[in-house]
Motif scaffolding. Structure first.
Motif, PDB file in Angstrom:
ATOM      1  N   THR A   1       0.791  -1.404   0.106  1.00 17.85           N
ATOM      2  CA  THR A   1      -0.196   0.001  -0.066  1.00 17.85           C
ATOM      3  C   THR A   1       0.774   1.309  -0.034  1.00 17.85           C
ATOM      4  O   THR A   1       0.305   2.505  -0.536  1.00 17.85           O
ATOM      5  N   ASP A   2       1.854   1.422   0.367  1.00 15.46           N
ATOM      6  CA  ASP A   2       2.601   2.589   0.577  1.00 15.46           C
ATOM      7  C   ASP A   2       3.593   2.896  -0.814  1.00 15.46           C
ATOM      8  O   ASP A   2       4.479   2.115  -1.343  1.00 15.46           O
ATOM      9  N   GLN A   3       3.088   3.839  -1.453  1.00 14.85           N
ATOM     10  CA  GLN A   3       3.636   4.179  -2.801  1.00 14.85           C
ATOM     11  C   GLN A   3       4.828   4.785  -2.683  1.00 14.85           C
ATOM     12  O   GLN A   3       5.590   4.618  -3.700  1.00 14.85           O
TER      13      GLN A   3
ATOM     14  N   GLN B   1       7.059   1.777  -2.610  1.00 17.60           N
ATOM     15  CA  GLN B   1       6.967   1.044  -3.906  1.00 17.60           C
ATOM     16  C   GLN B   1       7.762   1.708  -4.981  1.00 17.60           C
ATOM     17  O   GLN B   1       8.681   1.231  -5.531  1.00 17.60           O
ATOM     18  N   GLN B   2       7.725   3.101  -4.878  1.00 12.91           N
ATOM     19  CA  GLN B   2       8.856   3.784  -5.787  1.00 12.91           C
ATOM     20  C   GLN B   2      10.199   3.628  -5.451  1.00 12.91           C
ATOM     21  O   GLN B   2      10.924   3.603  -6.430  1.00 12.91           O
TER      22      GLN B   2
ATOM     23  N   GLN C   1      11.100   0.215  -6.680  1.00 12.10           N
ATOM     24  CA  GLN C   1      11.296   0.146  -8.183  1.00 12.10           C
ATOM     25  C   GLN C   1      12.385   0.849  -8.529  1.00 12.10           C
ATOM     26  O   GLN C   1      13.092   0.486  -9.470  1.00 12.10           O
TER      27      GLN C   1
END
Length: 106
Positions: A76-78, A81-82, A85
């Motif tokens: 859920t934590d964008q 996640q960024q 990535q």
């Protein structure tokens, strides 16, 4: 031998992480890969904590992030996640080293 280990495990880490974030493998499989990797690493018996190069630094950083944060946060934590990535892009050879990457050997 050490460089070959990091190279092989980097490719595997990219594979497992990408598959996890695409919903193709469960978190448990990613978790088991991480612990298997740490077990194999322990067999080297290396005491030096400083990684040899940026690839190894990002490798350990990403491994730590994936194991440190709970599955719910990974999903859920964008911002997290960024960051993940960004690490994957670097490890694939398609980006710069992440600025906030603090990877040390276990």
């Amino acid at each position: 031998m050490l460089e070959q280990f990091i190279e092989l495990k980097t490719r595997q880490l990219i594979f497992y992480t990408a598959r996890y974030f695409r919903g193709r493998i469960p978190y448990q499989e990613l978790h088991l890969f991480i612990w298997d990797t740490l077990e194999e690493w322990a067999q080297f018996g290396i005491q030096l904590k400083t990684p040899q190069n940026h690839q190894e630094q990002v490798f350990w950083h990403l491994l730590h992030q994936l194991e440190f944060w709970p599955e719910q946060q990974l999903k859920t934590d964008q911002v997290l996640q960024q960051n993940i990535q960004h690490c994957l892009s670097y490890l694939r050879g398609k980006g710069n080293i992440p600025l906030d990457c603090v990877g040390i050997r276990p």
